[in-house]
Design a protein around this motif. Structure first.
Motif, PDB file in Angstrom:
ATOM      1  N   HIS A 295       0.769  -1.190   0.084  1.00 10.49           N
ATOM      2  CA  HIS A 295       0.013  -0.011  -0.003  1.00 10.49           C
ATOM      3  C   HIS A 295       0.824   1.269  -0.041  1.00 10.49           C
ATOM      4  O   HIS A 295       1.509   1.407   0.858  1.00 10.49           O
ATOM      5  CB  HIS A 295      -0.897  -0.095   1.262  1.00 10.49           C
ATOM      6  CG  HIS A 295      -1.954  -1.109   1.381  1.00 10.49           C
ATOM      7  ND1 HIS A 295      -1.537  -2.537   1.773  1.00 10.49           N
ATOM      8  CD2 HIS A 295      -3.119  -1.164   1.044  1.00 10.49           C
ATOM      9  CE1 HIS A 295      -2.541  -3.245   1.632  1.00 10.49           C
ATOM     10  NE2 HIS A 295      -3.615  -2.585   1.051  1.00 10.49           N
ATOM     11  N   ARG A 296       0.891   2.015  -0.987  1.00  7.21           N
ATOM     12  CA  ARG A 296       1.859   3.050  -1.440  1.00  7.21           C
ATOM     13  C   ARG A 296       1.009   4.441  -0.767  1.00  7.21           C
ATOM     14  O   ARG A 296      -0.175   4.459  -1.208  1.00  7.21           O
ATOM     15  CB  ARG A 296       2.381   3.188  -2.606  1.00  7.21           C
ATOM     16  CG  ARG A 296       3.373   2.035  -3.089  1.00  7.21           C
ATOM     17  CD  ARG A 296       3.887   2.388  -4.228  1.00  7.21           C
ATOM     18  NE  ARG A 296       5.046   1.358  -4.772  1.00  7.21           N
ATOM     19  CZ  ARG A 296       5.655   1.175  -5.765  1.00  7.21           C
ATOM     20  NH1 ARG A 296       5.309   1.887  -6.730  1.00  7.21           N
ATOM     21  NH2 ARG A 296       6.512   0.211  -5.873  1.00  7.21           N
ATOM     22  N   PRO A 297       1.864   5.245  -0.178  1.00  5.37           N
ATOM     23  CA  PRO A 297       1.215   6.744  -0.009  1.00  5.37           C
ATOM     24  C   PRO A 297       0.827   7.498  -1.158  1.00  5.37           C
ATOM     25  O   PRO A 297       1.311   7.391  -2.214  1.00  5.37           O
ATOM     26  CB  PRO A 297       2.260   7.322   0.970  1.00  5.37           C
ATOM     27  CG  PRO A 297       3.490   6.528   0.573  1.00  5.37           C
ATOM     28  CD  PRO A 297       3.331   5.144   0.160  1.00  5.37           C
ATOM     29  N   ARG A 298       0.040   8.419  -1.376  1.00  5.32           N
ATOM     30  CA  ARG A 298      -0.474   9.181  -2.242  1.00  5.32           C
ATOM     31  C   ARG A 298       0.732  10.309  -2.482  1.00  5.32           C
ATOM     32  O   ARG A 298       0.576  11.062  -3.379  1.00  5.32           O
ATOM     33  CB  ARG A 298      -1.802   9.973  -2.272  1.00  5.32           C
ATOM     34  CG  ARG A 298      -2.746   8.878  -2.091  1.00  5.32           C
ATOM     35  CD  ARG A 298      -4.095   9.534  -1.622  1.00  5.32           C
ATOM     36  NE  ARG A 298      -4.637  10.327  -2.552  1.00  5.32           N
ATOM     37  CZ  ARG A 298      -5.550  10.086  -3.550  1.00  5.32           C
ATOM     38  NH1 ARG A 298      -6.061   8.834  -3.719  1.00  5.32           N
ATOM     39  NH2 ARG A 298      -5.958  11.158  -4.228  1.00  5.32           N
ATOM     40  N   SER A 299       1.575  10.345  -1.338  1.00  6.83           N
ATOM     41  CA  SER A 299       2.589  11.303  -1.469  1.00  6.83           C
ATOM     42  C   SER A 299       4.154  10.776  -1.643  1.00  6.83           C
ATOM     43  O   SER A 299       4.090   9.651  -1.821  1.00  6.83           O
ATOM     44  CB  SER A 299       2.685  12.231  -0.175  1.00  6.83           C
ATOM     45  OG  SER A 299       2.838  11.220   0.831  1.00  6.83           O
TER      46      SER A 299
END
Length: 346
Positions: A295-299
């Motif tokens: 799960h990757r951050p949007r930032s």
């Protein structure tokens, strides 16, 4: 945005990741990891061995022991020399209470974040969602709303080929519970079965969890007396209503969905890997019984990842919705060429 800092002459075990919004974490090889949080210091002692973790089959246990002994190599998604490559030994971080807050309790322990508790993590996750949801395009907002509706207010005419039981989540204001009970009792006095009466009143007067704003209210519920809402759950089979959980004790929003995990990742600018361990009745062989869901951050990613664990004995029930922490011990002594798993990069 923060920047990932790395001195090219520094060994992996001494790499420091720094962001303006997170405490500076100095990684060490010792199984006791010291985290400097400016005002206080927390020491994590050596964690539970995989032999001590209950509910695992032998093939799961052997694979998880490999993750601890051989390590997991993580590359920053940009995959260039400006960012360090880290090898982590993954150990179990101990049991957490199944009180509805396990996603956040496990995350707090996995991050070694002594300066906040699970409820604070939940609040920050919900707040991050509200901020990001307000800035996305109309098309993306519609996609998010549709995903939430599918998970929490499913179309009960479809989906039965996959699910035996489907749940509809509703939010009842705590201050309205007496009025809701009175309305249900009135229908019962008129001759309606109580279960049917409760279903009718709850669906008519409570808030459906079917879009971004209602999801934020739902995910904010921590099981505290300060919560504004209680969660009402209507369970259905293909034949109709099965059961109503009226939640008189006000438990927390227990399901940690992908949206919540992505918001948590964004809030801390870190990737989060959910490590799932499936048993033999999940029809997977030993080599594939454990896998990593990123799960990757949007930032921008400015910190090393942290890891959460879900275990189960079958495909559909693997881990249910219960999360446990994994403690990632960085080590420069493990071979990068012989690691059990490679994560990140392109």
């Amino acid at each position: 945005m923060g920047k990932l800092l790395c001195d090219s002459t520094t060994t992996v075990a001494e790499t420091t990741f720094q962001t303006p919004t997170s405490p500076i974490v100095h990684w060490r090889d010792d199984p006791k990891v010291t985290v400097d949080n400016s005002e206080q210091t927390l020491t994590i002692s050596e964690q539970t061995t995989w032999e001590d973790v209950i509910g695992l089959e032998d093939q799961q246990r052997r694979h998880l022991q490999r993750l601890q002994s051989k390590g997991v190599l993580w590359k920053h998604p940009k995959n260039d020399e400006s960012y360090p490559v880290v090898v982590f030994k993954l150990s179990h971080g101990g049991d957490v209470s199944a009180d509805g807050n396990c996603l956040f309790t496990a995350s707090q322990r996995a991050m070694v974040a002594s300066e906040m508790d699970a409820r604070e993590l939940r609040r920050r996750t919900a707040r991050r969602f509200v901020e990001d949801f307000g800035s996305v395009s109309g098309e993306e907002r519609e996609a998010i709303n549709n995903a939430i509706k599918h998970m929490y207010s499913p179309d009960l005419k479809n989906g039965w080929g996959i699910h035996v039981v489907q749940e509809v989540k509703l939010l009842a204001k705590k201050e309205d519970r007496v009025a809701l009970d009175s309305a249900i009792d009135e229908l019962v006095l008129l001759g309606m079965q109580r279960e049917m009466a409760a279903e009718s009143i709850y669906k008519e007067r409570c808030m459906a969890v079917n879009d971004g704003p209602s999801w934020a209210k739902y995910m904010s519920i921590s099981g505290s007396h300060d919560d504004e809402y209680d969660i009402i759950t209507l369970q259905y089979t293909e034949e109709g209503l099965l059961y109503i959980d009226e939640n008189r004790k006000g438990h927390a929003a227990a399901f940690g969905d992908d949206i919540a995990i992505e918001c948590l990742a964004t809030e801390f600018k870190r990737e989060i890997y959910v490590v799932q361990a499936h048993g033999s009745d999940g029809m997977v062989d030993e080599e594939n019984c454990v896998f990593f869901l990123p799960h990757r951050p949007r930032s921008e990613i400015c910190e090393p990842p942290f890891f959460l664990f879900m275990k189960g004995t079958g495909w559909c029930g693997a881990g249910a919705d219960h999360y446990e922490p994994l403690i990632a011990h960085p080590s420069s002594h493990l071979s990068q060429e012989k690691v059990a798993v490679v994560l990140g990069g392109h």
